[in-house]
Design a protein around this motif. Structure first.
Motif, short mmCIF file in Angstrom:
data_model
loop_
_atom_site.label_atom_id
_atom_site.label_comp_id
_atom_site.label_asym_id
_atom_site.label_seq_id
_atom_site.Cartn_x
_atom_site.Cartn_y
_atom_site.Cartn_z
N ASP A 1 0.84 -1.20 0.00
CA ASP A 1 0.00 0.00 0.00
C ASP A 1 0.88 1.25 0.00
O ASP A 1 0.64 2.21 -0.76
CB ASP A 1 -0.91 -0.05 1.24
CG ASP A 1 -2.01 1.00 1.20
OD1 ASP A 1 -2.20 1.61 0.13
OD2 ASP A 1 -2.67 1.21 2.23
N ALA A 2 1.91 1.23 0.85
CA ALA A 2 2.81 2.39 0.93
C ALA A 2 3.49 2.64 -0.41
O ALA A 2 3.53 3.78 -0.91
CB ALA A 2 3.85 2.16 2.02
N ALA A 3 4.01 1.56 -1.00
CA ALA A 3 4.70 1.70 -2.29
C ALA A 3 3.73 2.19 -3.36
O ALA A 3 4.04 3.10 -4.14
CB ALA A 3 5.33 0.37 -2.69
N ALA A 4 2.52 1.60 -3.38
CA ALA A 4 1.53 1.98 -4.39
C ALA A 4 1.15 3.45 -4.24
O ALA A 4 1.04 4.17 -5.23
CB ALA A 4 0.29 1.09 -4.25
N THR A 5 0.97 3.89 -2.99
CA THR A 5 0.61 5.29 -2.75
C THR A 5 1.71 6.21 -3.26
O THR A 5 1.45 7.19 -3.96
CB THR A 5 0.39 5.53 -1.24
OG1 THR A 5 -0.57 4.59 -0.78
CG2 THR A 5 -0.12 6.93 -0.98
N ALA A 6 2.95 5.87 -2.90
CA ALA A 6 4.08 6.72 -3.29
C ALA A 6 4.20 6.78 -4.81
O ALA A 6 4.33 7.87 -5.39
CB ALA A 6 5.37 6.17 -2.67
N VAL A 7 4.12 5.63 -5.46
CA VAL A 7 4.32 5.60 -6.91
C VAL A 7 3.17 6.32 -7.62
O VAL A 7 3.40 7.10 -8.55
CB VAL A 7 4.44 4.14 -7.40
CG1 VAL A 7 4.45 4.09 -8.93
CG2 VAL A 7 5.69 3.49 -6.85
N SER A 8 1.93 6.09 -7.17
CA SER A 8 0.82 6.73 -7.87
C SER A 8 0.87 8.25 -7.66
O SER A 8 0.59 9.01 -8.58
CB SER A 8 -0.53 6.16 -7.42
OG SER A 8 -0.74 6.41 -6.07
N TRP A 9 1.27 8.67 -6.47
CA TRP A 9 1.40 10.12 -6.24
C TRP A 9 2.47 10.69 -7.16
O TRP A 9 2.28 11.74 -7.77
CB TRP A 9 1.75 10.39 -4.78
CG TRP A 9 1.95 11.85 -4.50
CD1 TRP A 9 0.97 12.76 -4.26
CD2 TRP A 9 3.19 12.57 -4.50
NE1 TRP A 9 1.53 14.01 -4.09
CE2 TRP A 9 2.88 13.92 -4.24
CE3 TRP A 9 4.52 12.20 -4.70
CZ2 TRP A 9 3.86 14.91 -4.17
CZ3 TRP A 9 5.49 13.18 -4.63
CH2 TRP A 9 5.17 14.52 -4.37
N ALA A 10 3.60 9.97 -7.25
CA ALA A 10 4.70 10.47 -8.08
C ALA A 10 4.28 10.59 -9.54
O ALA A 10 4.51 11.62 -10.19
CB ALA A 10 5.91 9.53 -7.95
N PHE A 11 3.59 9.56 -10.06
CA PHE A 11 3.19 9.60 -11.47
C PHE A 11 2.11 10.63 -11.72
O PHE A 11 2.13 11.34 -12.73
CB PHE A 11 2.74 8.21 -11.95
CG PHE A 11 3.89 7.38 -12.44
CD1 PHE A 11 4.45 7.64 -13.68
CD2 PHE A 11 4.41 6.37 -11.66
CE1 PHE A 11 5.52 6.88 -14.12
CE2 PHE A 11 5.49 5.62 -12.10
CZ PHE A 11 6.05 5.88 -13.33
#
Lengths: 178, 294
Positions: free
Chosen positions: A125-135
């Motif tokens: 969840d943490a990784a997904a949140t970070a990556v989606s925010w970045a993109f």
């Protein structure tokens, strides 16, 4: 080597039944992809729903990867983005990434207590949140407000056990002998 | 027989794994490609969006009803608790509004008399379509709603979407029987506005939070919380004078606007057709204003 040679051939109805049962994880995940778009009349500040598809892809990749192939994951992501009117491609990328990573690590979770799966989902969840925010920031051309993303991260994490219970029930009822 | 099967498996397993890896990587690449296509606003993507909107519209029409029923039931329980207090507030409000109605009637009569004196030519006729809100986007990065009215009902890209209270957004995608409205709070929303009291002009920009902010405000603009903000009509995208909200905060984070629209009660929206083409539709030669929107 192959177990099918020991069992009698299946009738048409049995085949149909089997096919429908095998499609259950995909169909459930697809319906979950449409839930965020439902008018829930939430106040604007908390107008977000947990990342249901992330939970679904995580669960089925861990416990039934044969029924959640990469192509299904991709299709779910694309449909979710189209339905939500969101920037295209981000969700499918996140879900594919989750699928790919979890597939390699699933031995950590299978047959282990639920807390282990929850901890694994926390990282996902943490990784997904970070990556989606970045993109999303990259596509928008400016850093987006973090508040909504963080809130969604927490909401998703907290709702995971509920959805996981639902998946486990489905898993036992529908896919017990599949 | 057994040996042969085993041989096949020994050969097939790595091949299958390689195929799976190749398929996985292609799908990841396809996701990136989609991102670029979506960003570039390719016509094909827009067509697919529209087509999918029409496919999904009936689905949402059906599944949104139980969701609305649940939301309604929860809301009703809350309302019962507050019913006395709300009743008192409403009585006070009715008394206040009756005075305003009186004032409005008087002004309307006066206005008509003055218009008759001046031989005033009224603006173009407005046509409006009302549509049920059948979906909103719960993602963290987008603020839009789906409306159950589309090209068949005369909805076109760029039309203003209003509730009784004020402007909520602009039509951004149109299907045959459904349309998507980009809310004024969305990151991509830019609306030319005017401060009603001082006639200062600015651009209202969403940032995915509940309160959009004003951009390009002149440095010596004097604003105070409570000032009303409405559309200015510049750029020809929206008619002037549609109410949007009030200035909520003037501070270090800029000027924040509190929209009139009640986001939690967005059940129906009116889509107004003023016959303005403005900057939104895909014209053959896009005017230079379009690039500044991004």
């Amino acid at each position: 080597m192959s177990p099918t040679s020991l069992t009698p051939p299946l009738t048409l109805l049995q085949r149909l039944d089997l096919a429908l049962r095998c499609m259950t994880p995909f169909v459930i995940t697809l319906l979950l992809a449409l839930v965020p778009v439902l008018p829930l009349h939430l106040p604007h500040e908390i107008d977000l729903v947990p990342a249901f598809t992330l939970m679904a892809v995580f669960y089925w990749t861990v416990y039934r990867p044969d029924l959640m192939p990469a192509s299904a994951v991709f299709a779910i992501g694309v449909i979710q983005d189209f339905a939500a009117g969101a920037p295209l491609g981000i969700t499918s990328l996140i879900l594919l990434g989750t699928h790919g990573v979890v597939l390699g690590q699933r031995r950590l979770f299978v047959g282990k207590p639920f807390a282990m799966a929850w901890a694994g989902f926390l990282l996902t969840d943490a990784a997904a949140t970070a990556v989606s925010w970045a993109f999303a920031s990259l596509l928008a051309g400016e850093p987006l407000a973090l508040g909504q993303s963080l809130l969604q991260f927490v909401v998703t994490l907290v709702t995971f056990p509920i959805l996981a219970w639902f998946f486990v029930t489905t898993h036992r009822r529908v896919l017990a002998r599949v | 027989m057994k040996a042969r099967t085993e041989a096949v498996f020994r050969f097939a397993a790595p091949l299958k794994a390689a195929m799976a890896r190749f398929a996985f990587l292609s799908l990841v690449a396809a996701s990136f490609a989609l991102m670029l296509l979506g960003k570039a606003e390719v016509v094909v993507v827009e067509r697919v969006r529209m087509a999918l909107l029409d496919v999904l519209a009936p689905v949402f029409g059906v599944i949104s009803q139980p969701a609305e029923a649940v939301a309604g039931a929860v809301g009703e329980v809350g309302q019962v608790v507050h019913v006395y207090q709300e009743n008192r507030q409403l009585r006070e409000q009715v008394a206040r509004l009756e005075q305003w109605q009186e004032a409005a009637r008087r002004l309307d009569t006066e206005n008509q008399a003055l218009r008759a004196l001046l031989n005033f030519r009224a603006g173009p006729e407005t046509r409006q379509v009302t549509g049920r809100v059948m979906g909103d986007s719960g993602g963290a990065f987008v603020r839009s709603i789906l409306v159950a009215a589309g090209a068949e009902q005369g909805v076109a890209k760029g039309q203003a979407a209003m509730t009784g209270e004020g402007l909520v957004g602009r039509v951004s995608e149109v299907g045959e029987r459904s349309a998507r409205v980009l809310l004024i709070t969305d990151l991509n929303s830019r609306i030319p506005v005017v401060i009603e009291r001082s006639r200062e002009r600015a651009v209202l920009a969403g940032d995915n939070t509940a309160r959009p902010r004003l951009l390009y405000l002149s440095p010596d603009a004097r604003l105070s919380p409570g000032d009303r903000v409405s559309t200015s009509g510049h750029g020809g995208a929206l008619p002037p004078g549609l109410p949007i909200g009030v200035v909520a905060e003037v501070g270090e984070r800029g000027v924040l606007i509190q929209p009139y629209a009640d986001w939690a009660r967005l059940d129906y929206v009116r889509l107004l057709d003023y016959g303005l083409t403005g900057i939104l539709p895909s014209l053959p030669a896009p005017p230079p204003a379009k690039s500044s929107r991004k």
